[in-house]
Write a protein that holds these residues in place. Structure first.
Motif, PDB file in Angstrom:
ATOM      1  N   TYR A  40     -14.095   4.308  -5.082  1.00  0.00           N
ATOM      2  CA  TYR A  40     -13.917   2.887  -4.801  1.00  0.00           C
ATOM      3  C   TYR A  40     -13.618   2.701  -3.314  1.00  0.00           C
ATOM      4  CZ  TYR A  40     -13.248   2.734  -9.835  1.00  0.00           C
ATOM      5  OH  TYR A  40     -13.396   2.867 -11.175  1.00  0.00           O
ATOM      6  N   GLN A  41     -14.587   2.860  -2.467  1.00  0.00           N
ATOM      7  CA  GLN A  41     -14.397   2.701  -1.024  1.00  0.00           C
ATOM      8  C   GLN A  41     -14.597   1.230  -0.662  1.00  0.00           C
ATOM      9  OE1 GLN A  41     -13.319   5.137   0.947  1.00  0.00           O
ATOM     10  NE2 GLN A  41     -13.306   6.537  -0.787  1.00  0.00           N
ATOM     11  N   ASN A  42     -13.598   0.404  -0.977  1.00  0.00           N
ATOM     12  CA  ASN A  42     -13.689  -1.011  -0.662  1.00  0.00           C
ATOM     13  C   ASN A  42     -12.391  -1.488  -0.015  1.00  0.00           C
ATOM     14  OD1 ASN A  42     -11.878  -1.233  -2.767  1.00  0.00           O
ATOM     15  ND2 ASN A  42     -13.367  -2.033  -4.220  1.00  0.00           N
ATOM     16  N   TYR A  43     -12.330  -2.743   0.304  1.00  0.00           N
ATOM     17  CA  TYR A  43     -11.180  -3.287   1.031  1.00  0.00           C
ATOM     18  C   TYR A  43      -9.927  -3.385   0.180  1.00  0.00           C
ATOM     19  CZ  TYR A  43     -12.219  -7.575  -1.482  1.00  0.00           C
ATOM     20  OH  TYR A  43     -12.440  -8.490  -2.469  1.00  0.00           O
ATOM     21  N   GLY A  44     -10.036  -3.332  -1.134  1.00  0.00           N
ATOM     22  CA  GLY A  44      -8.880  -3.537  -2.001  1.00  0.00           C
ATOM     23  C   GLY A  44      -8.111  -2.286  -2.356  1.00  0.00           C
ATOM     24  N   SER A  45      -8.709  -1.119  -2.156  1.00  0.00           N
ATOM     25  CA  SER A  45      -8.041   0.104  -2.589  1.00  0.00           C
ATOM     26  C   SER A  45      -7.485   0.882  -1.403  1.00  0.00           C
ATOM     27  CB  SER A  45      -8.996   0.989  -3.384  1.00  0.00           C
ATOM     28  OG  SER A  45     -10.066   1.408  -2.587  1.00  0.00           O
ATOM     29  N   VAL A  46      -6.352   1.540  -1.626  1.00  0.00           N
ATOM     30  CA  VAL A  46      -5.710   2.367  -0.605  1.00  0.00           C
ATOM     31  C   VAL A  46      -6.477   3.690  -0.522  1.00  0.00           C
ATOM     32  CG1 VAL A  46      -3.564   3.556  -0.003  1.00  0.00           C
ATOM     33  CG2 VAL A  46      -3.481   1.312  -1.062  1.00  0.00           C
ATOM     34  N   PRO A  47      -6.785   4.170   0.672  1.00  0.00           N
ATOM     35  CA  PRO A  47      -7.588   5.401   0.804  1.00  0.00           C
ATOM     36  C   PRO A  47      -6.812   6.689   0.554  1.00  0.00           C
ATOM     37  CG  PRO A  47      -7.067   4.549   2.963  1.00  0.00           C
ATOM     38  CD  PRO A  47      -6.544   3.548   1.961  1.00  0.00           C
ATOM     39  N   GLY A  48      -5.778   6.637  -0.229  1.00  0.00           N
ATOM     40  CA  GLY A  48      -4.987   7.821  -0.553  1.00  0.00           C
ATOM     41  C   GLY A  48      -3.520   7.468  -0.611  1.00  0.00           C
ATOM     42  N   ILE A  49      -2.809   8.039  -1.562  1.00  0.00           N
ATOM     43  CA  ILE A  49      -1.402   7.719  -1.761  1.00  0.00           C
ATOM     44  C   ILE A  49      -0.546   8.230  -0.612  1.00  0.00           C
ATOM     45  CG2 ILE A  49      -0.831   9.768  -3.113  1.00  0.00           C
ATOM     46  CD1 ILE A  49       0.326   6.269  -3.945  1.00  0.00           C
ATOM     47  N   ASP A  50      -1.045   9.254   0.100  1.00  0.00           N
ATOM     48  CA  ASP A  50      -0.258   9.818   1.203  1.00  0.00           C
ATOM     49  C   ASP A  50      -0.223   8.912   2.427  1.00  0.00           C
ATOM     50  OD1 ASP A  50      -2.913  10.199   1.763  1.00  0.00           O
ATOM     51  OD2 ASP A  50      -2.723  12.303   2.307  1.00  0.00           O
ATOM     52  N   CYS A  51      -0.854   7.764   2.358  1.00  0.00           N
ATOM     53  CA  CYS A  51      -0.747   6.776   3.444  1.00  0.00           C
ATOM     54  C   CYS A  51       0.659   6.172   3.506  1.00  0.00           C
ATOM     55  CB  CYS A  51      -1.756   5.657   3.253  1.00  0.00           C
ATOM     56  SG  CYS A  51      -3.449   6.149   3.483  1.00  0.00           S
ATOM     57  N   PHE A  52       1.343   6.098   2.356  1.00  0.00           N
ATOM     58  CA  PHE A  52       2.664   5.472   2.359  1.00  0.00           C
ATOM     59  C   PHE A  52       3.713   6.234   1.555  1.00  0.00           C
ATOM     60  CE2 PHE A  52       0.221   3.646  -1.053  1.00  0.00           C
ATOM     61  CZ  PHE A  52       1.084   3.572  -2.103  1.00  0.00           C
ATOM     62  N   LEU A  53       3.342   7.314   0.865  1.00  0.00           N
ATOM     63  CA  LEU A  53       4.307   8.142   0.147  1.00  0.00           C
ATOM     64  C   LEU A  53       4.104   9.609   0.514  1.00  0.00           C
ATOM     65  CD1 LEU A  53       4.349   6.857  -3.555  1.00  0.00           C
ATOM     66  CD2 LEU A  53       6.049   6.496  -1.805  1.00  0.00           C
ATOM     67  N   PRO A  54       5.173  10.377   0.619  1.00  0.00           N
ATOM     68  CA  PRO A  54       5.003  11.818   0.839  1.00  0.00           C
ATOM     69  C   PRO A  54       4.589  12.488  -0.475  1.00  0.00           C
ATOM     70  CG  PRO A  54       7.315  11.282   0.685  1.00  0.00           C
ATOM     71  CD  PRO A  54       6.575   9.979   0.645  1.00  0.00           C
ATOM     72  N   VAL A  55       3.495  13.231  -0.432  1.00  0.00           N
ATOM     73  CA  VAL A  55       2.962  13.873  -1.637  1.00  0.00           C
ATOM     74  C   VAL A  55       3.313  15.352  -1.613  1.00  0.00           C
ATOM     75  CG1 VAL A  55       0.869  14.393  -2.931  1.00  0.00           C
ATOM     76  CG2 VAL A  55       1.101  12.197  -1.781  1.00  0.00           C
ATOM     77  N   ASP A  56       3.843  15.853  -2.729  1.00  0.00           N
ATOM     78  CA  ASP A  56       4.205  17.257  -2.843  1.00  0.00           C
ATOM     79  C   ASP A  56       3.076  18.109  -3.405  1.00  0.00           C
ATOM     80  OD1 ASP A  56       7.026  17.112  -2.013  1.00  0.00           O
ATOM     81  OD2 ASP A  56       7.209  15.840  -3.781  1.00  0.00           O
ATOM     82  N   MET A  57       2.288  17.552  -4.314  1.00  0.00           N
ATOM     83  CA  MET A  57       1.235  18.329  -4.948  1.00  0.00           C
ATOM     84  C   MET A  57       0.030  17.429  -5.208  1.00  0.00           C
ATOM     85  SD  MET A  57       0.641  21.443  -5.996  1.00  0.00           S
ATOM     86  CE  MET A  57       2.303  22.053  -5.871  1.00  0.00           C
ATOM     87  N   TYR A  58      -1.140  17.920  -4.844  1.00  0.00           N
ATOM     88  CA  TYR A  58      -2.394  17.218  -5.105  1.00  0.00           C
ATOM     89  C   TYR A  58      -3.117  17.906  -6.252  1.00  0.00           C
ATOM     90  CZ  TYR A  58      -1.792  15.115  -0.494  1.00  0.00           C
ATOM     91  OH  TYR A  58      -1.312  14.431   0.579  1.00  0.00           O
ATOM     92  N   ILE A  59      -3.628  17.129  -7.197  1.00  0.00           N
ATOM     93  CA  ILE A  59      -4.426  17.662  -8.295  1.00  0.00           C
ATOM     94  C   ILE A  59      -5.813  17.042  -8.164  1.00  0.00           C
ATOM     95  CG2 ILE A  59      -4.669  17.873 -10.780  1.00  0.00           C
ATOM     96  CD1 ILE A  59      -1.666  17.529 -11.025  1.00  0.00           C
TER      97      ILE A  59
END
Length: 88
Positions: A40-59
């Motif tokens: 969903y590469q559009n204006y409404g979706s965030v391009p990844g949760i790590d933009c505003f939260l620190p992520v410990d593990m990616y699945i």
């Protein structure tokens, strides 16, 4: 666990919930939508949760394979077990 596509409307609410959680806290980005915004590469979706939260593990994956989920959770469990916590 953050699962699914995160929109720009949901991001401040999710950040507020994260800030209200007790320490220690860990974030797991579950699937390609949470890690990179998915297809969903559009204006409404965030391009990844790590933009505003620190992520410990990616699945990775869409949907993630069960073996990948179990492996990531075991690695997170090892990481938590090996952390040093301050004594109160």
């Amino acid at each position: 666990m953050v699962v699914g596509t995160i929109t720009h409307k949901q991001a401040p609410i999710l950040k507020r919930v994260y800030d209200q959680m007790c320490d220690p806290k860990w974030v797991v980005a579950f699937g390609v939508c949470a890690t990179s915004g998915g297809f969903y590469q559009n204006y409404g979706s965030v391009p990844g949760i790590d933009c505003f939260l620190p992520v410990d593990m990616y699945i990775p994956g869409c949907p993630p394979r069960p073996e990948t989920v179990i492996d990531a959770l075991l690695k997170l469990q090892d990481r938590i077990q090996n952390q040093r916590h301050a004594l109160l």
